[in-house]
Design a protein around this motif. Structure first.
Motif, PDB file in Angstrom:
ATOM      1  N   HIS A   1      71.721  17.172  39.789  1.00  0.00           N
ATOM      2  CA  HIS A   1      72.220  17.959  38.659  1.00  0.00           C
ATOM      3  C   HIS A   1      71.660  19.384  38.648  1.00  0.00           C
ATOM      4  N   LEU A   2      72.501  20.292  38.183  1.00  0.00           N
ATOM      5  CA  LEU A   2      72.084  21.649  37.826  1.00  0.00           C
ATOM      6  C   LEU A   2      71.910  21.714  36.318  1.00  0.00           C
ATOM      7  N   TYR A   3      71.099  22.667  35.880  1.00  0.00           N
ATOM      8  CA  TYR A   3      71.030  22.969  34.444  1.00  0.00           C
ATOM      9  C   TYR A   3      71.420  24.427  34.290  1.00  0.00           C
ATOM     10  N   ALA A   4      72.481  24.665  33.537  1.00  0.00           N
ATOM     11  CA  ALA A   4      73.025  26.009  33.405  1.00  0.00           C
ATOM     12  C   ALA A   4      73.234  26.343  31.931  1.00  0.00           C
ATOM     13  N   CYS A   5      73.051  27.619  31.604  1.00  0.00           N
ATOM     14  CA  CYS A   5      73.258  28.090  30.230  1.00  0.00           C
ATOM     15  C   CYS A   5      74.034  29.398  30.262  1.00  0.00           C
ATOM     16  N   GLY A   6      74.897  29.558  29.263  1.00  0.00           N
ATOM     17  CA  GLY A   6      75.662  30.785  29.112  1.00  0.00           C
ATOM     18  C   GLY A   6      75.537  31.318  27.697  1.00  0.00           C
ATOM     19  N   THR A   7      75.862  32.591  27.527  1.00  0.00           N
ATOM     20  CA  THR A   7      75.700  33.243  26.229  1.00  0.00           C
ATOM     21  C   THR A   7      76.737  32.786  25.209  1.00  0.00           C
ATOM     22  N   GLY A   8      77.860  32.237  25.662  1.00  0.00           N
ATOM     23  CA  GLY A   8      78.828  31.625  24.750  1.00  0.00           C
ATOM     24  C   GLY A   8      79.347  32.523  23.650  1.00  0.00           C
ATOM     25  N   ALA A   9      79.581  33.819  23.961  1.00  0.00           N
ATOM     26  CA  ALA A   9      80.040  34.783  22.949  1.00  0.00           C
ATOM     27  C   ALA A   9      79.042  34.831  21.788  1.00  0.00           C
ATOM     28  N   PHE A  10      77.782  35.100  22.122  1.00  0.00           N
ATOM     29  CA  PHE A  10      76.670  35.183  21.161  1.00  0.00           C
ATOM     30  C   PHE A  10      76.440  33.852  20.445  1.00  0.00           C
ATOM     31  N   ASN A  11      76.689  32.750  21.168  1.00  0.00           N
ATOM     32  CA  ASN A  11      76.377  31.410  20.677  1.00  0.00           C
ATOM     33  C   ASN A  11      75.993  30.571  21.895  1.00  0.00           C
ATOM     34  N   PRO A  12      74.757  30.750  22.415  1.00  0.00           N
ATOM     35  CA  PRO A  12      74.407  30.190  23.722  1.00  0.00           C
ATOM     36  C   PRO A  12      74.558  28.675  23.783  1.00  0.00           C
ATOM     37  N   ARG A  13      75.085  28.220  24.952  1.00  0.00           N
ATOM     38  CA  ARG A  13      75.294  26.795  25.207  1.00  0.00           C
ATOM     39  C   ARG A  13      74.757  26.467  26.603  1.00  0.00           C
ATOM     40  N   CYS A  14      74.282  25.233  26.756  1.00  0.00           N
ATOM     41  CA  CYS A  14      73.747  24.767  28.037  1.00  0.00           C
ATOM     42  C   CYS A  14      74.398  23.449  28.417  1.00  0.00           C
ATOM     43  N   ALA A  15      74.265  23.104  29.704  1.00  0.00           N
ATOM     44  CA  ALA A  15      74.866  21.851  30.173  1.00  0.00           C
ATOM     45  C   ALA A  15      74.159  21.357  31.420  1.00  0.00           C
ATOM     46  N   PHE A  16      74.043  20.017  31.519  1.00  0.00           N
ATOM     47  CA  PHE A  16      73.648  19.373  32.758  1.00  0.00           C
ATOM     48  C   PHE A  16      74.924  19.170  33.576  1.00  0.00           C
ATOM     49  N   ILE A  17      74.949  19.718  34.766  1.00  0.00           N
ATOM     50  CA  ILE A  17      76.165  19.697  35.572  1.00  0.00           C
ATOM     51  C   ILE A  17      75.905  18.940  36.875  1.00  0.00           C
ATOM     52  N   PRO A  18      76.552  17.786  37.074  1.00  0.00           N
ATOM     53  CA  PRO A  18      76.377  17.064  38.343  1.00  0.00           C
ATOM     54  C   PRO A  18      76.949  17.877  39.497  1.00  0.00           C
ATOM     55  N   THR A  19      76.212  17.965  40.571  1.00  0.00           N
ATOM     56  CA  THR A  19      76.672  18.780  41.702  1.00  0.00           C
ATOM     57  C   THR A  19      77.918  18.198  42.355  1.00  0.00           C
ATOM     58  N   ASN A  20      78.123  16.879  42.243  1.00  0.00           N
ATOM     59  CA  ASN A  20      79.325  16.300  42.848  1.00  0.00           C
ATOM     60  C   ASN A  20      80.584  16.625  42.056  1.00  0.00           C
ATOM     61  N   LEU A  21      80.417  17.252  40.888  1.00  0.00           N
ATOM     62  CA  LEU A  21      81.585  17.669  40.117  1.00  0.00           C
ATOM     63  C   LEU A  21      82.422  18.679  40.892  1.00  0.00           C
ATOM     64  N   PHE A  22      81.771  19.476  41.729  1.00  0.00           N
ATOM     65  CA  PHE A  22      82.498  20.481  42.505  1.00  0.00           C
ATOM     66  C   PHE A  22      83.386  19.837  43.567  1.00  0.00           C
ATOM     67  N   LEU A  23      83.111  18.597  43.924  1.00  0.00           N
ATOM     68  CA  LEU A  23      83.868  17.931  44.981  1.00  0.00           C
ATOM     69  C   LEU A  23      85.167  17.323  44.478  1.00  0.00           C
ATOM     70  N   ARG A  24      85.337  17.216  43.173  1.00  0.00           N
ATOM     71  CA  ARG A  24      86.493  16.507  42.633  1.00  0.00           C
ATOM     72  C   ARG A  24      87.766  17.346  42.670  1.00  0.00           C
ATOM     73  N   ALA A  25      87.632  18.653  42.557  1.00  0.00           N
ATOM     74  CA  ALA A  25      88.798  19.542  42.604  1.00  0.00           C
ATOM     75  C   ALA A  25      88.298  20.957  42.865  1.00  0.00           C
ATOM     76  N   GLU A  26      89.200  21.825  43.327  1.00  0.00           N
ATOM     77  CA  GLU A  26      88.790  23.196  43.615  1.00  0.00           C
ATOM     78  C   GLU A  26      88.448  23.962  42.345  1.00  0.00           C
ATOM     79  N   GLU A  27      89.079  23.622  41.226  1.00  0.00           N
ATOM     80  CA  GLU A  27      88.765  24.295  39.965  1.00  0.00           C
ATOM     81  C   GLU A  27      88.844  23.286  38.829  1.00  0.00           C
ATOM     82  N   GLN A  28      87.804  23.269  38.016  1.00  0.00           N
ATOM     83  CA  GLN A  28      87.731  22.373  36.876  1.00  0.00           C
ATOM     84  C   GLN A  28      87.299  23.168  35.645  1.00  0.00           C
ATOM     85  N   ARG A  29      87.330  22.502  34.517  1.00  0.00           N
ATOM     86  CA  ARG A  29      86.987  23.154  33.258  1.00  0.00           C
ATOM     87  C   ARG A  29      85.892  22.355  32.562  1.00  0.00           C
TER      88      ARG A  29
END
Length: 306
Positions: free
Chosen positions: A123-151
Motif C-alpha cells: 500500500h501507498l499512503y497519499a494525501c491531497g489538499t482536496g480544495a482546501f479540505n485535505p483528504r488521505c487514502a491507503f491505496i493498494p499498489t495492485n489497484l494500478f493493474l486493474r485498469a489504465e485509469e480508475q477513479r
C-alpha cells in the motif's frame, strides 16, 4: 492537442577520472540533444499539470507520481509505456466552497497531491489538499493493474487534517517511519499554524504547540529523516529541516530567516499537563556551515531548499 510534460531519466552516465581532472570543472558536459541522440536520455510523458511528488516503488521497478487530481504509476523497466492513472478529484461541493472563499479554481480549488509515502509492501499512503479540505487514502499498489485509469471516490478517503496542508502552495515535508506519518505542514485553512505532527499508527497523535512562535514561526519545511544513534532503538531520533522566522534576530531591519534543524525522540509519547499530545523532546538549532581551523569562518545559508 493536449499538452504534455516530460519527465527525464538519465541513465549510465559515468566516466573514469583522469590526471587532468580539476575539481573546479565538471568532469563531463553534455548537451540535451547529445543525450537524446545517444539514447542515454529517455522521456516519460505525463498529463500537463502540477507535478509535486516522485516516489520509487519498493520493488525498484515502478515510479509513483503525485499530481493535480491524479496519482500515476509508471514502469521503470520501460518508461515509454503509458502511465496508469488514478483520478482523484476534490468533491464538487468542496470546490464550490473553495471558490466562494475567494480561491482560484485553477491554482487552489483542486486536489493537489502533497503527501506520497510507501506505507508497506502492498500500500501507498497519499494525501491531497482536496480544495482546501485535505483528504488521505491507503491505496493498494495492485489497484494500478486493474485498469489504465480508475477513479478514487470520496468515501474511500479519510480526513487529512494534520497530515496534509490545506493550501497547495505551502511547502510540506513528510516521512513514513514504522507505520507512523511524521509531517511538517501548515495545518490550518489560513496557513498560520505551521506544525510538526506525528499521526497514524497505534499511538495518539502528537504535535508542536499551536500558535506558539517559540516552537515554530512561519516554518517552511524541507525534509524529515529518521536516524539511529545506537543499537538501542530507544535512542532513535527523527529530524526535521526547515526555514523559519527568527524572532531572536529581528529588529529594525525587519523579518529575519534562519535555517533550522529540529529533532524529537521516536519514542516520545507526549508530556503531561500543558504538554498533553505535545512533543516532550522537541529541540531545535540553527544550521551553521563552518570552515574549520584557526582562520575558519561560519557561513549561514538561511533559505534552505534541500
Amino acid at each position: 492537442m493536449r499538452r504534455m510534460l516530460a519527465l527525464f531519466c538519465l541513465i549510465s552516465l559515468a566516466a573514469p577520472l583522469t590526471d587532468a581532472w580539476r575539481p573546479s570543472q565538471p568532469r563531463l558536459h553534455f548537451q540535451h540533444s547529445e543525450l537524446v541522440r545517444s539514447g542515454r536520455l529517455m522521456s516519460l510523458s505525463v498529463p500537463a499539470g502540477d507535478l509535486n511528488s516522485l516516489l520509487p516503488g519498493e520493488d525498484g521497478r515502478h515510479l509513483y507520481i503525485g499530481m493535480k487530481d491524479h496519482l500515476l504509476s509508471t514502469s521503470l523497466d520501460d518508461i515509454t509505456q503509458t502511465p496508469r492513472k488514478i483520478y482523484w478529484p476534490a468533491s464538487p461541493d468542496r470546490i464550490q466552497n473553495c471558490i466562494m472563499a475567494g480561491k482560484s479554481l485553477q491554482t487552489d480549488c483542486a486536489n493537489f497531491l502533497r503527501v506520497l509515502e510507501l506505507y508497506n509492501q502492498t500500500h501507498l499512503y497519499a494525501c491531497g489538499t482536496g480544495a482546501f479540505n485535505p483528504r488521505c487514502a491507503f491505496i493498494p499498489t495492485n489497484l494500478f493493474l486493474r485498469a489504465e485509469e480508475q477513479r478514487l471516490e470520496y468515501e474511500d478517503t479519510e480526513s487529512g487534517k494534520g497530515k496534509c496542508p490545506y493550501d497547495p502552495h505551502q511547502r510540506t515535508a513528510t516521512a513514513m517511519i514504522d507505520g507512523e506519518l511524521y509531517a511538517g505542514i501548515s495545518s490550518d485553512f489560513l496557513s498560520h499554524d505551521t506544525a510538526f505532527i506525528r499521526s497514524l499508527g497505534e499511538r495518539h497523535a502528537i504535535r508542536t504547540e499551536q500558535y506558539d512562535s517559540t516552537w515554530l514561526q512561519g516554518a517552511e519545511f524541507v525534509h524529515v529523516a529518521a536516524m539511529s544513534e545506537s543499537d538501542n532503538e530507544e535512542d532513535d531520533k527523527v529530524y526535521v529541516f526547515f526555514t523559519e522566522r527568527a524572532q531572536e534576530a529581528e529588529g529594525a531591519a525587519g523579518k529575519v530567516l534562519y535555517s533550522r534543524v529540529a529533532r524529537v525522540c521516536k519514542n516520545d509519547i507526549g508530556g503531561q499537563r500543558s504538554l498533553v499530545h505535545k512533543w516532550s523532546t522537541f529541540q531545535k538549532a540553527r544550521i551553521v556551515c563552518s570552515v574549520p581551523g584557526p582562520d575558519g569562518i561560519q557561513t549561514h545559508f538561511d533559505k534552505l531548499r534541500e
